[in-house]
Every structure is written in structure tokens, then in C-alpha cells.
Motif scaffolding. Structure first.
Motif, PDB file in Angstrom:
ATOM      1  N   PHE A  26       6.182  -8.810 -42.575  1.00 17.01           N
ATOM      2  CA  PHE A  26       5.775  -7.442 -42.906  1.00 17.01           C
ATOM      3  C   PHE A  26       6.642  -6.842 -44.008  1.00 17.01           C
ATOM      4  O   PHE A  26       6.148  -6.385 -45.028  1.00 17.01           O
ATOM      5  N   GLN A  27       7.958  -6.843 -43.791  1.00 21.92           N
ATOM      6  CA  GLN A  27       8.830  -6.149 -44.726  1.00 21.92           C
ATOM      7  C   GLN A  27       8.872  -6.845 -46.081  1.00 21.92           C
ATOM      8  O   GLN A  27       8.906  -6.183 -47.110  1.00 21.92           O
ATOM      9  N   SER A  28       8.851  -8.188 -46.094  1.00 24.52           N
ATOM     10  CA  SER A  28       8.896  -8.883 -47.383  1.00 24.52           C
ATOM     11  C   SER A  28       7.638  -8.623 -48.196  1.00 24.52           C
ATOM     12  O   SER A  28       7.697  -8.424 -49.418  1.00 24.52           O
ATOM     13  N   ARG A  29       6.482  -8.574 -47.540  1.00 26.07           N
ATOM     14  CA  ARG A  29       5.227  -8.311 -48.246  1.00 26.07           C
ATOM     15  C   ARG A  29       5.148  -6.865 -48.713  1.00 26.07           C
ATOM     16  O   ARG A  29       4.482  -6.546 -49.699  1.00 26.07           O
ATOM     17  N   ALA A  30       5.800  -5.977 -47.986  1.00 28.84           N
ATOM     18  CA  ALA A  30       5.721  -4.557 -48.327  1.00 28.84           C
ATOM     19  C   ALA A  30       6.858  -4.097 -49.221  1.00 28.84           C
ATOM     20  O   ALA A  30       6.901  -2.924 -49.605  1.00 28.84           O
ATOM     21  N   ARG A  31       7.769  -5.001 -49.592  1.00 27.76           N
ATOM     22  CA  ARG A  31       8.957  -4.596 -50.328  1.00 27.76           C
ATOM     23  C   ARG A  31       8.637  -3.864 -51.621  1.00 27.76           C
ATOM     24  O   ARG A  31       9.255  -2.841 -51.947  1.00 27.76           O
ATOM     25  N   SER A  32       7.671  -4.374 -52.391  1.00 31.14           N
ATOM     26  CA  SER A  32       7.369  -3.726 -53.670  1.00 31.14           C
ATOM     27  C   SER A  32       6.837  -2.314 -53.457  1.00 31.14           C
ATOM     28  O   SER A  32       7.169  -1.393 -54.222  1.00 31.14           O
TER      29      SER A  32
ATOM     30  N   LYS B 292       8.600   1.373 -54.554  1.00 31.28           N
ATOM     31  CA  LYS B 292       7.899   2.424 -55.304  1.00 31.28           C
ATOM     32  C   LYS B 292       8.027   3.775 -54.600  1.00 31.28           C
ATOM     33  O   LYS B 292       8.260   4.804 -55.240  1.00 31.28           O
ATOM     34  N   VAL B 293       7.858   3.769 -53.286  1.00 25.11           N
ATOM     35  CA  VAL B 293       7.953   5.019 -52.528  1.00 25.11           C
ATOM     36  C   VAL B 293       9.382   5.557 -52.575  1.00 25.11           C
ATOM     37  O   VAL B 293       9.604   6.759 -52.765  1.00 25.11           O
ATOM     38  N   TYR B 294      10.364   4.667 -52.436  1.00 22.83           N
ATOM     39  CA  TYR B 294      11.754   5.115 -52.477  1.00 22.83           C
ATOM     40  C   TYR B 294      12.149   5.609 -53.867  1.00 22.83           C
ATOM     41  O   TYR B 294      12.994   6.500 -54.006  1.00 22.83           O
ATOM     42  N   ALA B 295      11.522   5.056 -54.907  1.00 18.66           N
ATOM     43  CA  ALA B 295      11.784   5.554 -56.259  1.00 18.66           C
ATOM     44  C   ALA B 295      11.200   6.962 -56.430  1.00 18.66           C
ATOM     45  O   ALA B 295      11.788   7.817 -57.105  1.00 18.66           O
TER      46      ALA B 295
ATOM     47  N   LEU C 237       0.677   6.274 -49.514  1.00 21.09           N
ATOM     48  CA  LEU C 237       0.802   5.446 -50.723  1.00 21.09           C
ATOM     49  C   LEU C 237       1.070   3.985 -50.394  1.00 21.09           C
ATOM     50  O   LEU C 237       0.722   3.093 -51.185  1.00 21.09           O
ATOM     51  N   MET C 238       1.698   3.727 -49.248  1.00 25.41           N
ATOM     52  CA  MET C 238       2.005   2.353 -48.856  1.00 25.41           C
ATOM     53  C   MET C 238       0.751   1.504 -48.710  1.00 25.41           C
ATOM     54  O   MET C 238       0.803   0.275 -48.794  1.00 25.41           O
ATOM     55  N   ALA C 239      -0.383   2.138 -48.485  1.00 20.41           N
ATOM     56  CA  ALA C 239      -1.642   1.405 -48.327  1.00 20.41           C
ATOM     57  C   ALA C 239      -2.240   0.992 -49.668  1.00 20.41           C
ATOM     58  O   ALA C 239      -3.301   0.367 -49.700  1.00 20.41           O
ATOM     59  N   ARG C 240      -1.585   1.356 -50.761  1.00 20.08           N
ATOM     60  CA  ARG C 240      -2.126   1.109 -52.105  1.00 20.08           C
ATOM     61  C   ARG C 240      -3.579   1.595 -52.185  1.00 20.08           C
ATOM     62  O   ARG C 240      -4.500   0.847 -52.485  1.00 20.08           O
ATOM     63  N   PRO C 241      -3.799   2.871 -51.914  1.00 21.82           N
ATOM     64  CA  PRO C 241      -5.175   3.364 -51.794  1.00 21.82           C
ATOM     65  C   PRO C 241      -5.909   3.434 -53.122  1.00 21.82           C
ATOM     66  O   PRO C 241      -5.316   3.672 -54.176  1.00 21.82           O
ATOM     67  N   LYS C 242      -7.217   3.257 -53.049  1.00 25.34           N
ATOM     68  CA  LYS C 242      -8.075   3.517 -54.202  1.00 25.34           C
ATOM     69  C   LYS C 242      -8.274   5.024 -54.358  1.00 25.34           C
ATOM     70  O   LYS C 242      -8.372   5.533 -55.475  1.00 25.34           O
ATOM     71  N   VAL C 243      -8.379   5.711 -53.217  1.00 24.37           N
ATOM     72  CA  VAL C 243      -8.521   7.163 -53.185  1.00 24.37           C
ATOM     73  C   VAL C 243      -7.594   7.696 -52.099  1.00 24.37           C
ATOM     74  O   VAL C 243      -7.520   7.132 -51.007  1.00 24.37           O
ATOM     75  N   MET C 244      -6.912   8.790 -52.404  1.00 23.93           N
ATOM     76  CA  MET C 244      -6.026   9.413 -51.421  1.00 23.93           C
ATOM     77  C   MET C 244      -6.496  10.824 -51.139  1.00 23.93           C
ATOM     78  O   MET C 244      -6.808  11.593 -52.057  1.00 23.93           O
ATOM     79  N   LEU C 245      -6.564  11.179 -49.860  1.00 16.79           N
ATOM     80  CA  LEU C 245      -6.859  12.539 -49.424  1.00 16.79           C
ATOM     81  C   LEU C 245      -5.558  13.181 -48.982  1.00 16.79           C
ATOM     82  O   LEU C 245      -4.850  12.639 -48.130  1.00 16.79           O
ATOM     83  N   LEU C 246      -5.242  14.331 -49.563  1.00 19.93           N
ATOM     84  CA  LEU C 246      -3.996  15.021 -49.249  1.00 19.93           C
ATOM     85  C   LEU C 246      -4.345  16.417 -48.757  1.00 19.93           C
ATOM     86  O   LEU C 246      -4.806  17.268 -49.515  1.00 19.93           O
TER      87      LEU C 246
END
Length: 238
Positions: free
Chosen positions: A111-117, A121-124, A154-163
Motif C-alpha cells: 500500500f504505502q510503496s504504491r501510494a508514495r508518489s 504530492k499531498v505533503y508538498a 486527492l490521493m485517489a487521483r480523481p478525474k473530478v473532485m467535489l469539494l
């Protein structure tokens, strides 16, 4: 990218949405504004699958998704950051973020290795979350929890985000920070549907806007036009 056609939805026997039509084009930020009780959050819930519409269509990249479960719609690329943030309080900041990435991660290992990138991005975008990544999400301030809710989506790499209502319950200085973040997201080309009580701030970051009244779209157009509309000025920008 996202199109809503003649959407009806409600709770029990009470209809809240009465034929909503709106469109969010790829790479644009669209604001949905209106008074409390106008149906904005209900619209977001019906679009994301948290509420089943009684009529109408929700098209994601031309594919009809209305009536599907929220998890299925999320897997198709729509992420919903809900009103009230809804973080998992006992879990760490990083675990909350990893849960946001579930649709793209392997079921058992890595999980964590695949989600590292995505984490990087979120931490940046939110350095404060990186500083608090092992802290329980429930101990964060309201502003930090809102950052976490946005980061989780954002972690889901969404095509569309609802906020939905990102400024709710936050101090004015933190609201400014949240909208600065939305502006940075816009620069990345994110496709975003934003519901916000502070109409002026929403219009400042939006490419297009809809005004909802009593479950229907009453006015729509580019923000510059709405900012000159006497009806909108009197009701939301005065």
C-alpha cells in the motif's frame, strides 16, 4: 467531464432537488453557490452516489453513473470531500490519506510503496500534514482537518473532485489559506465542483458558476457576469 441532467433527489418523501442541470468541463473549477437549504449539499451527495437520485442522469466522461454505489463511482474517478470534513479521528494523518487511495492500491501488500508518489504530492501541498503524519487526525485543528480531507480526496487521483463547504466552521484567516490551496489546485489543472457559503471567495477562484435556489439552478454564468448581476449581488455578494 461531469454533466448533470434533470437531477431530482430528496430524503424520504421530501424532494430537495427539482431538475438540476449543470456541467463541469475538464480542467475547470465550477462553483455552486446559494443560501443554506437551497440543495447544494444534496446535489453533491446525489452526484457522488451517497444519495440515490429519483430521476435524472449523472454523466462522468459520458458514462451514466447515477444510482450506482458511492464506492463504484469513486472507482470511476470521482472523489468527494464532504461537508464537515469527516476525517477518521482515531487514525493517523497518513492512514487517513492512504484510505483515500484505496481505489488504486493493491488489495493485500504494498500500500504505502504504491501510494508514495501521491503522498509526496499531498505533503508538498500541505507541509503541515507531513509534520503531523503520525498524529491522530481527531487532534488536528479544524483547518488542518480540512487540509486532510482535501488531501485524502486527492490521493485517489480523481478525474473530478467535489469539494463541499471547505470553509465551514473555520476562522477567517484559515479560510483564506484554504482558498489559496484551491487556487494552487486550479493551477495544476484539476477538475473541481466547489460548493461554498462564501460566494465572493468561490467566484474569485471559479471559471463558471451556478446559483441554486430551492433545489433548482436559478442563475448561471461566468463569475464576472454574476458579480454584476443585481440579483446575485443583493442576495450573496452584498
Amino acid at each position: 467531464m461531469l454533466k448533470v441532467e434533470n437531477l431530482h433527489a430528496g430524503y424520504g418523501g421530501a424532494e430537495v432537488l427539482d431538475g438540476v442541470n449543470l456541467e463541469v468541463k475538464a480542467g475547470s473549477v465550477v462553483a455552486l453557490i446559494g443560501a443554506n437549504g437551497a440543495g447544494k449539499t444534496t446535489a453533491m451527495r446525489a452526484i457522488s452516489g451517497l444519495l440515490r437520485p429519483s430521476k435524472g442522469r449523472v454523466l462522468l466522461e459520458g458514462q451514466a453513473v447515477q444510482g450506482r454505489g458511492a464506492w463504484r463511482i469513486a472507482r470511476l474517478g470521482l472523489a468527494h470531500s464532504p461537508e464537515g470534513r469527516k476525517v477518521f479521528g482515531p487514525l493517523s494523518v497518513q492512514d487517513n490519506l492512504l484510505l483515500g487511495a484505496y481505489r488504486q492500491l493493491p488489495r493485500l501488500f504494498g500500500f504505502q510503496s504504491r501510494a508514495r508518489s501521491e503522498l509526496d504530492k499531498v505533503y508538498a501541498l500541505f507541509p503541515r500534514l507531513k509534520e503531523r503524519r503520525q498524529q491522530a487526525a481527531g487532534t488536528l485543528s479544524g483547518g488542518e482537518q480540512q487540509m486532510l480531507a482535501i488531501g485524502r480526496a486527492l490521493m485517489a487521483r480523481p478525474k473530478v473532485m467535489l469539494l463541499d463547504e471547505p470553509s465551514m466552521g473555520l476562522a477567517p484567516v484559515i479560510v483564506q489559506e484554504v482558498f489559496a490551496t484551491i487556487s494552487r489546485l486550479k493551477e495544476t489543472g484539476i477538475t473541481l465542483l466547489l460548493v461554498e457559503q462564501f460566494a465572493k471567495s468561490a467566484l474569485e477562484v471559479a471559471d463558471y458558476a451556478y446559483v441554486m435556489e430551492r433545489g433548482r439552478i436559478a442563475v448561471e454564468g461566468p463569475p464576472a457576469r454574476l458579480q454584476q448581476d443585481g440579483r446575485v449581488l443583493a442576495a450573496y455578494l452584498g
